[in-house]
Design a protein around this motif. Structure first.
Motif, PDB file in Angstrom:
ATOM      1  N   GLN A 109       0.814  -1.224   0.000  1.00 39.37           N
ATOM      2  CA  GLN A 109       0.000   0.000   0.000  1.00 39.37           C
ATOM      3  C   GLN A 109       0.844   1.269   0.000  1.00 39.37           C
ATOM      4  O   GLN A 109       0.314   2.366   0.063  1.00 39.37           O
ATOM      5  N   VAL A 110       2.193   1.118  -0.094  1.00 38.91           N
ATOM      6  CA  VAL A 110       3.070   2.282   0.036  1.00 38.91           C
ATOM      7  C   VAL A 110       2.806   3.320  -1.052  1.00 38.91           C
ATOM      8  O   VAL A 110       2.513   2.989  -2.197  1.00 38.91           O
ATOM      9  N   GLU A 111       2.914   4.605  -0.642  1.00 33.92           N
ATOM     10  CA  GLU A 111       2.666   5.678  -1.618  1.00 33.92           C
ATOM     11  C   GLU A 111       3.892   6.547  -1.848  1.00 33.92           C
ATOM     12  O   GLU A 111       3.986   7.227  -2.860  1.00 33.92           O
ATOM     13  N   GLY A 112       4.795   6.568  -0.873  1.00 33.48           N
ATOM     14  CA  GLY A 112       5.991   7.390  -1.038  1.00 33.48           C
ATOM     15  C   GLY A 112       7.211   6.710  -0.447  1.00 33.48           C
ATOM     16  O   GLY A 112       7.113   5.957   0.517  1.00 33.48           O
ATOM     17  N   VAL A 113       8.376   6.959  -1.090  1.00 36.93           N
ATOM     18  CA  VAL A 113       9.606   6.325  -0.632  1.00 36.93           C
ATOM     19  C   VAL A 113      10.734   7.353  -0.601  1.00 36.93           C
ATOM     20  O   VAL A 113      10.810   8.225  -1.466  1.00 36.93           O
ATOM     21  N   TYR A 114      11.606   7.214   0.416  1.00 35.93           N
ATOM     22  CA  TYR A 114      12.786   8.075   0.476  1.00 35.93           C
ATOM     23  C   TYR A 114      14.032   7.242   0.740  1.00 35.93           C
ATOM     24  O   TYR A 114      14.022   6.327   1.575  1.00 35.93           O
ATOM     25  N   CYS A 115      15.107   7.525  -0.005  1.00 36.36           N
ATOM     26  CA  CYS A 115      16.390   6.863   0.226  1.00 36.36           C
ATOM     27  C   CYS A 115      17.486   7.907   0.352  1.00 36.36           C
ATOM     28  O   CYS A 115      17.469   8.904  -0.369  1.00 36.36           O
ATOM     29  N   PRO A 116      18.468   7.676   1.223  1.00 37.54           N
ATOM     30  CA  PRO A 116      19.408   8.737   1.565  1.00 37.54           C
ATOM     31  C   PRO A 116      20.739   8.756   0.813  1.00 37.54           C
ATOM     32  O   PRO A 116      21.593   9.569   1.157  1.00 37.54           O
ATOM     33  N   ASN A 117      20.983   7.878  -0.143  1.00 39.52           N
ATOM     34  CA  ASN A 117      22.241   8.025  -0.900  1.00 39.52           C
ATOM     35  C   ASN A 117      22.147   7.337  -2.243  1.00 39.52           C
ATOM     36  O   ASN A 117      21.108   6.756  -2.599  1.00 39.52           O
ATOM     37  N   GLU A 118      23.266   7.339  -2.953  1.00 37.24           N
ATOM     38  CA  GLU A 118      23.262   6.858  -4.333  1.00 37.24           C
ATOM     39  C   GLU A 118      22.884   5.384  -4.440  1.00 37.24           C
ATOM     40  O   GLU A 118      21.970   5.006  -5.170  1.00 37.24           O
ATOM     41  N   LEU A 165      15.149   2.135  -6.844  1.00 35.01           N
ATOM     42  CA  LEU A 165      14.610   2.419  -8.179  1.00 35.01           C
ATOM     43  C   LEU A 165      14.427   1.121  -8.958  1.00 35.01           C
ATOM     44  O   LEU A 165      13.379   0.862  -9.558  1.00 35.01           O
ATOM     45  N   ARG A 166      15.440   0.271  -8.890  1.00 34.56           N
ATOM     46  CA  ARG A 166      15.373  -0.993  -9.617  1.00 34.56           C
ATOM     47  C   ARG A 166      14.248  -1.867  -9.061  1.00 34.56           C
ATOM     48  O   ARG A 166      13.526  -2.528  -9.806  1.00 34.56           O
ATOM     49  N   ALA A 167      14.098  -1.854  -7.753  1.00 32.97           N
ATOM     50  CA  ALA A 167      13.043  -2.664  -7.145  1.00 32.97           C
ATOM     51  C   ALA A 167      11.663  -2.151  -7.575  1.00 32.97           C
ATOM     52  O   ALA A 167      10.755  -2.932  -7.854  1.00 32.97           O
ATOM     53  N   LEU A 168      11.534  -0.815  -7.640  1.00 32.26           N
ATOM     54  CA  LEU A 168      10.260  -0.250  -8.101  1.00 32.26           C
ATOM     55  C   LEU A 168       9.999  -0.642  -9.542  1.00 32.26           C
ATOM     56  O   LEU A 168       8.880  -1.003  -9.915  1.00 32.26           O
ATOM     57  N   GLN A 169      11.075  -0.606 -10.350  1.00 39.26           N
ATOM     58  CA  GLN A 169      10.923  -0.985 -11.758  1.00 39.26           C
ATOM     59  C   GLN A 169      10.511  -2.441 -11.887  1.00 39.26           C
ATOM     60  O   GLN A 169       9.561  -2.776 -12.597  1.00 39.26           O
ATOM     61  N   THR A 170      11.209  -3.337 -11.198  1.00 36.37           N
ATOM     62  CA  THR A 170      10.929  -4.765 -11.395  1.00 36.37           C
ATOM     63  C   THR A 170       9.566  -5.145 -10.839  1.00 36.37           C
ATOM     64  O   THR A 170       8.997  -6.145 -11.250  1.00 36.37           O
ATOM     65  N   SER A 171       9.054  -4.379  -9.892  1.00 37.08           N
ATOM     66  CA  SER A 171       7.743  -4.764  -9.361  1.00 37.08           C
ATOM     67  C   SER A 171       6.620  -3.952 -10.003  1.00 37.08           C
ATOM     68  O   SER A 171       5.483  -4.015  -9.554  1.00 37.08           O
ATOM     69  N   GLY A 172       6.972  -3.177 -11.017  1.00 40.14           N
ATOM     70  CA  GLY A 172       5.931  -2.432 -11.732  1.00 40.14           C
ATOM     71  C   GLY A 172       5.352  -1.271 -10.941  1.00 40.14           C
ATOM     72  O   GLY A 172       4.293  -0.756 -11.258  1.00 40.14           O
ATOM     73  N   LYS A 173       6.052  -0.833  -9.895  1.00 39.73           N
ATOM     74  CA  LYS A 173       5.528   0.264  -9.074  1.00 39.73           C
ATOM     75  C   LYS A 173       6.149   1.605  -9.440  1.00 39.73           C
ATOM     76  O   LYS A 173       5.759   2.644  -8.898  1.00 39.73           O
ATOM     77  N   ALA A 174       7.156   1.552 -10.323  1.00 33.03           N
ATOM     78  CA  ALA A 174       7.831   2.784 -10.687  1.00 33.03           C
ATOM     79  C   ALA A 174       6.813   3.746 -11.300  1.00 33.03           C
ATOM     80  O   ALA A 174       5.864   3.328 -11.970  1.00 33.03           O
ATOM     81  N   LYS A 175       7.007   5.017 -11.076  1.00 29.51           N
ATOM     82  CA  LYS A 175       6.120   6.097 -11.511  1.00 29.51           C
ATOM     83  C   LYS A 175       4.869   6.181 -10.641  1.00 29.51           C
ATOM     84  O   LYS A 175       4.345   7.262 -10.413  1.00 29.51           O
ATOM     85  N   LYS A 176       4.345   5.028 -10.179  1.00 32.25           N
ATOM     86  CA  LYS A 176       3.119   5.080  -9.368  1.00 32.25           C
ATOM     87  C   LYS A 176       3.445   5.533  -7.949  1.00 32.25           C
ATOM     88  O   LYS A 176       2.711   6.309  -7.348  1.00 32.25           O
ATOM     89  N   VAL A 177       4.553   5.023  -7.424  1.00 32.76           N
ATOM     90  CA  VAL A 177       4.949   5.409  -6.077  1.00 32.76           C
ATOM     91  C   VAL A 177       5.807   6.660  -6.168  1.00 32.76           C
ATOM     92  O   VAL A 177       6.703   6.739  -6.995  1.00 32.76           O
ATOM     93  N   LYS A 178       5.519   7.626  -5.308  1.00 34.02           N
ATOM     94  CA  LYS A 178       6.314   8.858  -5.302  1.00 34.02           C
ATOM     95  C   LYS A 178       7.661   8.545  -4.657  1.00 34.02           C
ATOM     96  O   LYS A 178       7.723   8.008  -3.550  1.00 34.02           O
ATOM     97  N   PHE A 179       8.720   8.898  -5.360  1.00 35.76           N
ATOM     98  CA  PHE A 179      10.040   8.438  -4.926  1.00 35.76           C
ATOM     99  C   PHE A 179      11.025   9.605  -4.925  1.00 35.76           C
ATOM    100  O   PHE A 179      11.246  10.251  -5.947  1.00 35.76           O
ATOM    101  N   VAL A 180      11.572   9.870  -3.771  1.00 38.14           N
ATOM    102  CA  VAL A 180      12.569  10.932  -3.649  1.00 38.14           C
ATOM    103  C   VAL A 180      13.869  10.317  -3.134  1.00 38.14           C
ATOM    104  O   VAL A 180      13.851   9.543  -2.171  1.00 38.14           O
ATOM    105  N   GLY A 181      14.961  10.645  -3.794  1.00 38.68           N
ATOM    106  CA  GLY A 181      16.234  10.050  -3.408  1.00 38.68           C
ATOM    107  C   GLY A 181      17.328  11.077  -3.239  1.00 38.68           C
ATOM    108  O   GLY A 181      17.069  12.282  -3.231  1.00 38.68           O
ATOM    109  N   PHE A 182      18.542  10.590  -3.115  1.00 38.55           N
ATOM    110  CA  PHE A 182      19.682  11.459  -2.841  1.00 38.55           C
ATOM    111  C   PHE A 182      20.827  11.099  -3.788  1.00 38.55           C
ATOM    112  O   PHE A 182      21.020   9.932  -4.095  1.00 38.55           O
ATOM    113  N   ASP A 183      21.563  12.060  -4.215  1.00 39.15           N
ATOM    114  CA  ASP A 183      22.734  11.893  -5.076  1.00 39.15           C
ATOM    115  C   ASP A 183      22.330  11.566  -6.516  1.00 39.15           C
ATOM    116  O   ASP A 183      21.222  11.100  -6.767  1.00 39.15           O
TER     117      ASP A 183
END
Ligand SMILES: Nc1ncnc2c1ncn2[C@@H]1O[C@H](COP(=O)(O)OP(=O)(O)OP(=O)(O)O)[C@@H](O)[C@H]1O
Ligand SMILES: Nc1ncnc2c1ncn2[C@@H]1O[C@H](COP(=O)(O)OP(=O)(O)OP(=O)(O)O)[C@@H](O)[C@H]1O
Ligand SMILES: [Mg+2]
Ligand SMILES: [Mg+2]
Lengths: 348, 500, 314, 348
Positions: free
Chosen positions: C203-212, C219-237
């Motif tokens: 049910q996750v809607e947003g994700v944050y990661c703190p480095n490269e 990002l890869r996990a979101l891509q492989t599970s088809g959640k990329a673009k649907k889940v709001k994702f903010v990262g670092f580096d």
């Protein structure tokens, strides 16, 4: 060659009366043979009880299986090595080297948006070849210089990692989009595949290993060398050649594993798979392989790899902190082998 | 009869489904030399393991020195006065003689080991080895000397009973004789000895009384004086054995193996020349360490060759220099190793794997095995060779020593070569099976096979060989027909290199 | 001891080229490559020789301590250090200063008073920026995962803390459903941990990661599970893959530091220290949030695609 | 049956003739014994030639020696384990655990500016005790459950690391200033010490190990078990007890190494020393230890550790990129053992 020896049947000694209680002991034997499988089952059931329903969803099942692919494929090669009485600590580094080689070759195709099929296949073959060279070198060194594989592969572990960093210029190497990246997708591209292509490849390779070990002369040689090298030599097996073949052949598996690793990462990463060799060895040993050689099976090793994947996944699902996971995995490794010992006790 | 030192009653021991001992009785008097004899797998070694504390009996009683005796481990047995010398030597190769002898009974002060050189030297002196330096690492000693080190271990303790399990199976006649002297000295010191051997002459020569085991049960006991070897054999086997050395007619044909001035890289052999003919049984005699094993290992490609010319079946391409075991096997040579456990067999693999290992080509096609065919072949050999086993899928390691030897021989027969090198083929084998193996060798010769047989047991060489040569310090004597050799000539050449 | 004084003495003569050691935390992130490039640029401008050497094993504090010690032995003129740990590296830094080798700290802070200057991003600020962005994207409500980087890394710990702080401030109604899982030091470990987390919280809607590496793994996990673009994702580096992610809308925000500037300013400052010129005690090299909207602006482009080869391939 | 054989009186076999060149061979033997030492010397000289003069300054010499301390001390324990035919993969994790334990105990003393001497000593003892418990557990498991030490220590490696993270709450643990932090200073506090106290402690421990191995009953048991376990058992050595003692005793060394590691880091670091076990094992093996047991020496192992430290330092001095260092170290590990094999060949 002269005709076959005809020996008249011996008459001196009466034949030993055959044991009658074969039935119950064979049931036991079958049960024991499936010990790793029961281990897997019980770990799985444990998590089904503890975890939220998301754990036993079909999707998570797919996730676990996909996460087993890399360790599983590499464990096939390791199984052969361990049965032959060897060990390979350099597998992790080899996988890293493989990913970097793939990325480098893919980039040679020029900065297109998508890499062509030709260059993609070339890249995968390149990685496999790079690993094969490592394996061949290991085999050569162990058998010609007569150094224990622990040391040789400890050295190659450093060397392969260094070379990977060198080729990758100490960086992760990004690559154009290509078909290799689809090998590990949880939802595979032609949807009727159900599982990722990598999973099917793993199943194929497990079957291949099982067949090689059981039904080929090469497989028999692997067991013979692991059980007693001198006997193998006496019986006309070219031990150093066979050993080179074993390391090279199993490095092919490592190469395939590195393709899967690349597919997962989509970049060439010279620091990838650090320490993974220990996971791989643990998988083989949990699956019944013996580090003193002569014992092990493809089925057992893949189950060993699955046990570890289920554990990691289940712990993540439960939200167990990482350190607890580490402790649990440590205990499981020891526990699995302890049970295996016990099994041998019962058998004897 | 003097006082009883040891009394075993109704000892029963099973290994899973295998009943190794089914009610054994044994009585040993103080200071006597007691022979324990029986066929392979009769349970001798198992019984002795129980005595030494290495195994525990399922039931039964043991009285030792007037007290009930239940050793929990070998150390306890050793300290209670029972010393066991195993069939396979038990030494720590990296340690010195002194360290090996005093292992487990070190004298120490604040944890620092004290030198016990005098004690060790005294023990070595009793054994007739006053010159042996206690600080020599044992891995530089010959097998005979290593065995003496093991016996010395018993002498530094207050030992009342020494058990020797087939002590002479890896010794030559001279070393055997030296060992007998040692045994006599033990007896003179009032130490009792249990002596296990398949060499019944030896047994008769040195033992006072005997006990016979058959299929895990005591079938006879008595005084050695007045018992003939024939009677012993009858008790062991359960019937009489008419012909120990059978003779099956065979004729010598053309030369199949010509060896000229063979010299090994590791100093042995120094010079060996002989010619082997089709259908010939060539015996090789000599002392341990003379280099007989090395000679055939060189010929088989297991050891490196420095010099010499070898022609196999007249083929030019088969020089010893170029030989590797796989090539030797292909060109019709085969070798039975003297060291079954370390080299001859892969002990944790099944029987059938061991039997077919050198001839997998016959049961495979393009590298693929035909498992059913393989199993069937192996089963046939198990039956023909009378291997005592449950099933050919059993691990070789679970068989008794003699049966393991039969499996090694079955491998050779299954491979079906033209020239057989047999290094101590009857080592550790009971009389009945020995006769079988002699018959087998004769049969092979009658079918046109050639056999080189190395043995340290002279009677068998004299009994079945057509021709014989003796090796002395790496030099092989001329090959002469067996009838022209006498015991004296053989010993003379073996010990001094002087041909008559 | 006397030997050392002589080695430093002959470089103090001033006629020779200054030798400046630059010690990164590792060498296998493109972040460090940018720092290297910046350092080389500054080196050329100031006429100093740049010696680039990181710990042999990434994230190994002991190795980094040894590298610092070796540079002290070698008698370089100044050290620019990105400490793997804010305390362990204090001892060798103090030892360097004691031997008259000044030290400038870059990237993450060090608990020592001996160093001359600190040139870095405000990591906490960066974390807060990400939190603000994510809160905006989610409209102030929803379920958010924060995947931590690795145990014991100070700069990422600050970014994690900053994010949590920012979440309280900008999105008090947002539910943080997992904040205790670590990605581990490599991307592949991050990938597996991410996959498992995403399975656990569909049910996750947003994700944050703190480095490269953690961002890339996620990002890869979101891509492989088809959640990329649907889940709001903010990262670092930033690196090539992550920039591509921003461009095609799979990453909705990327806090980007200015590593090139960090390396450049670090070397500039240390040279100033050695030459006893004026320098700043604290240099903030800034952090910028890159999004699909601003990615094509020239200043952002310069930040994410610096011309490294110009400095490194010679 | 043939008549009884008449056997002439016993003749002890005369010595074989080819053993006359005792003199030259004893010179050779001495040379061979010092093989690791010559290895060290040649590596050192190589770098003296290649490197700037700073390499052979006294200060750099101090640096190298101080950098050997941690691996060197841990290698003493590993030497005993390897001689006894075992292996310990958990040393790195144990060291990490030790540093965390020290930090935690130091923090118990309250938030003073400087920790008291009492609590400092307690902290060091605590770390040593923690490692000893790990060692004891390893010994117990290997000997009671009869599992190969490779597996047991692979498990403990995970467990100890997990526990370290747990105690440290997954973070590095900072500590008040204390005297332990002065153990590894390149310029020691009482200046007349010349070397860091850690260096002196290492020298002491090397001497202790050498004495234990050579002159004590315990040392002899270590060799006996590694050389032939069965014999050791038959001779009444309580093998499982001795093995527990060996692992526990050598874990004490690991504990001391962890104190040194703490001193270097000045924080408790649960991720410290990852992979260091391989360096330690390599040091022992380069120094002549044999993984099949029965061979090894304290002197050899410390020289092995020094060789690796010189290599790392020299490569840094030369400004050789990391990946080249890795390759070189890999080659050296294999090369050193190859030379050792050769040595055995000559000896035989
Ligand atoms: N560990 C074991 N497991 C299973 N069976 C065993 C074991 N040890 C011995 N046996 C069986 O017990 C029987 C007696 O063996 P033992 O070694 O005592 O015979 P032996 O009289 O010494 O024979 P040999 O003369 O060949 O040495 C054999 O059938 C053997 O297969
Ligand atoms: N130079 C030597 N010094 C000490 N011992 C030796 C020497 N050479 C050989 N030996 C010992 O003699 C043993 C037997 O040697 P080898 O196998 O050559 O003898 P053999 O003539 O084949 O005798 P057998 O077949 O009866 O064993 C060797 O294993 C070794 O222990
Ligand atoms: Mg026996
Ligand atoms: Mg021999």
């Amino acid at each position: 060659m002269t005709p076959k020896v005809e020996i008249p049947p011996a008459t001196v000694m009466p034949p030993l009366p055959n044991k009658s209680k074969g039935e119950s002991s064979s049931v036991k034997k079958v049960l024991l043979q499936f010990a790793p499988f029961f281990g897997l089952l019980s770990v799985f059931i444990l998590f089904v009880i503890l975890c939220p329903p998301a754990f036993y969803s079909f999707y998570n099942f797919k996730t676990i299986i996909t996460q087993t692919v890399i360790v599983g494929i590499a464990a096939m090669g390791m199984t052969m090595i361990i049965i032959s009485g060897g060990i390979d600590l350099s597998v992790g580094s080899q996988i890293a080297l493989g990913t970097v080689v793939i990325a480098t070759i893919l980039n040679m195709g020029g900065p297109g948006v998508e890499a062509s099929t030709g260059i993609t296949i070339l890249a995968a073959l390149g990685a496999i070849a790079a690993c094969a060279v490592c394996g061949w070198l290991i085999g050569l060194t162990t058998s010609r210089l007569n150094i224990v594989p622990f040391i040789v592969t400890l050295g190659v572990m450093q060397i392969a990692r260094g070379v990977a960093k060198w080729i990758g210029k100490e960086q992760t190497v990004s690559t154009p989009v290509n078909n290799l990246q689809k090998l590990m997708l949880l939802d595979p591209e032609p949807e009727w595949l159900i599982f990722a292509p990598g999973v099917w490849i793993t199943i194929l390779l497990v079957a291949l290993t099982a067949v090689v070990l059981k039904y080929t002369v090469f497989g028999r040689y692997i067991f013979a060398i692991g059980s007693n090298e001198k006997t193998a030599r006496l019986c006309g097996i070219n031990v150093s050649l066979t050993r080179m073949a074993i390391y090279t052949f199993s490095a092919l598996f490592t190469g395939v594993a590195s393709v899967m690793q690349y597919s997962n990462l989509t970049v060439g990463d010279p620091t990838a798979a650090a320490g993974m060799e220990l996971d791989i060895i643990a998988a083989v040993v949990i699956g019944g392989g013996s580090l003193s050689g002569g014992e092990g099976s493809a089925m057992g090793s893949i189950i060993g790899a699955l046990i570890m994947a289920v554990l990691r996944n289940g712990c993540n699902m439960l939200g167990v902190p990482n350190f607890v996971q580490e402790v649990i995995i440590g205990v499981i490794i020891i526990g699995a082998v302890a049970i295996d010992r016990l099994k041998h006790h019962i058998k004897a | 009869m003097p006082d009883t030192l040891l009394k075993l009653t109704n000892i029963i021991k099973t290994f899973g489904p295998v009943k190794a001992l089914g009610g054994v009785q044994l009585e040993v008097a103080q200071g006597e030399i007691h022979a324990l004899i029986g066929e392979n797998g009769a349970g001798k070694s198992t019984l002795m393991k129980i005595l030494s504390g290495a195994e525990k009996p399922d039931s039964g009683e043991i009285m030792f020195d007037g007290k009930p005796y239940h050793p929990q481990n070998p150390a306890e047995g050793r300290l209670s006065g029972i010393a066991m010398i195993y069939q396979e030597l038990n030494l720590a190769p990296h340690l010195t003689i002194e360290e090996n002898i005093t292992l487990g009974i070190e004298k120490s002060k604040l944890g620092f080991a004290k030198s016990q050189k005098t004690l060790v030297q005294e023990a070595l002196r009793i054994l007739g080895q006053p010159d042996l330096d206690p600080s020599t690492p044992v891995n530089t000693l010959s097998i005979a000397k290593q065995q003496l080190v093991e016996i010395a271990r018993a002498l530094v303790l207050d030992t009342k009973l020494v058990i020797l399990d087939e002590p002479t199976s890896s010794l030559t006649a001279a070393d055997t004789q030296a060992l007998f002297e040692v045994i006599a000295r033990l007896k003179a010191k009032g130490i009792a000895v249990i002596y296990i051997s398949h060499f019944l002459e030896e047994v008769q020569q040195i033992c006072d009384r005997f006990t016979v085991l058959r299929d895990g049960q005591t079938v006879g006991t008595g005084s050695m004086a007045g018992t003939s070897i024939q009677q012993l054999i009858e008790q062991m086997v359960g019937r009489s054995l008419e012909d120990m050395y059978p003779h099956i007619p065979h004729t010598l044909g053309e030369p199949v193996l010509e060896v000229q001035a063979l010299q090994g890289k590791s100093a042995l052999p120094r010079s060996a020349s002989f010619t082997l003919h089709r259908g010939e049984i060539l015996g090789i005699s000599g002392l341990v360490g003379a280099g007989r094993t090395e000679m055939i290992r060189c010929l088989f490609g297991l050891d490196k060759v420095a010099n010499g010319k070898v022609t196999i079946m007249g083929r030019k391409d088969l020089q010893a220099h170029y030989l590797r075991p796989e090539k030797a096997l292909d060109s019709g040579l085969d070798l039975l190793s003297e060291n079954r456990k370390e080299e001859g067999l892969a002990v944790n693999l099944p029987i059938f794997t061991n039997i077919t290992l050198s001839a997998l080509k016959r049961v495979s096609r393009f590298g693929w095995l035909n498992l059913a065919q393989e199993k069937q072949q192996a089963d046939e050999w198990c039956t023909k060779m009378n291997v005592k086993c449950r099933d050919s899928r059993q691990e070789v390691g679970a068989l008794s020593g003699g049966n393991q030897q039969k499996v090694s021989i079955a491998r050779l027969l299954n491979h079906n070569s033209d020239i057989f090198f047999m290094d101590e083929p009857t080592r550790g084998i009971d009389v009945g099976s020995k006769a079988e193996i002699y018959r087998l060798i004769q049969t092979l010769a009658s079918q046109g096979k050639s056999i080189v047989m190395i043995s340290s047991y002279l009677p068998e060489l004299l009994g079945i060989c057509d021709t014989l040569a003796v090796m002395h310090r790496g030099e092989l004597s001329a090959v002469k027909p067996i009838s022209t050799w006498t015991d004296h000539d053989i010993m003379l050449y073996a010990t001094s290199g002087v041909a008559v | 001891s006397t030997e050392n004084k002589t080695t430093t003495a002959n470089t103090e003569g001033g006629t020779e080229k200054l030798r400046i050691a630059v010690i990164p935390k590792g060498s296998t992130h493109s972040f460090w490559k940018s720092i290297h490039a910046g350092a080389v640029k500054a080196g050329q401008e100031t006429g100093a020789e740049i010696i680039w050497q990181g710990p042999q094993k990434e994230d190994d504090r002991q190795m980094q301590i040894q590298v610092v010690q070796n540079f002290i032995s070698q008698g370089v003129d100044g050290i620019v250090l990105a400490p793997l740990d804010d305390r362990s590296l204090a001892t060798p830094v103090n030892a360097a200063v004691k031997r008259d080798i000044p030290v400038v700290i870059i990237d993450s802070d060090l608990q020592s008073k001996e160093y001359s200057s600190f040139v870095a991003t405000d990591n906490k600020m960066g974390g807060k920026l990400c939190a603000q962005r994510l809160a905006e994207l989610l409209g102030g409500k929803g379920k958010v995962i924060m995947l931590r980087y690795s145990e014991g890394s100070a700069s990422t710990a600050e970014r994690e803390a900053g994010f949590l702080e920012g979440m309280k401030e900008y999105g008090p109604n947002i539910e943080l459903i997992s904040t205790n899982q670590y990605a581990g030091a490599t991307m592949e470990k991050a990938f597996q941990a991410s996959q498992n987390l995403l399975n656990r919280f569909p049910q996750v809607e947003g994700v944050y990661c703190p480095n490269e590496s953690s961002t890339q793994g996620m990002l890869r996990a979101l891509q492989t599970s088809g959640k990329a673009k649907k889940v709001k994702f903010v990262g670092f580096d930033a690196n090539a893959t992550l920039i591509a992610g921003v461009q095609n809308g799979e990453i909705h925000g990327l806090a980007v530091q200015n590593p090139f500037m960090m390396g450049y300013e670090g070397v500039k400052t240390i040279v100033a220290v050695v030459k006893k010129e004026n320098y700043e005690k604290r240099v903030d090299t800034g952090v910028k949030l890159v999004t699909q909207e601003n990615i094509n602006q020239p200043e952002v482009q310069e930040l994410i695609n610096p011309d490294l080869d110009k400095w490194l391939n010679q």
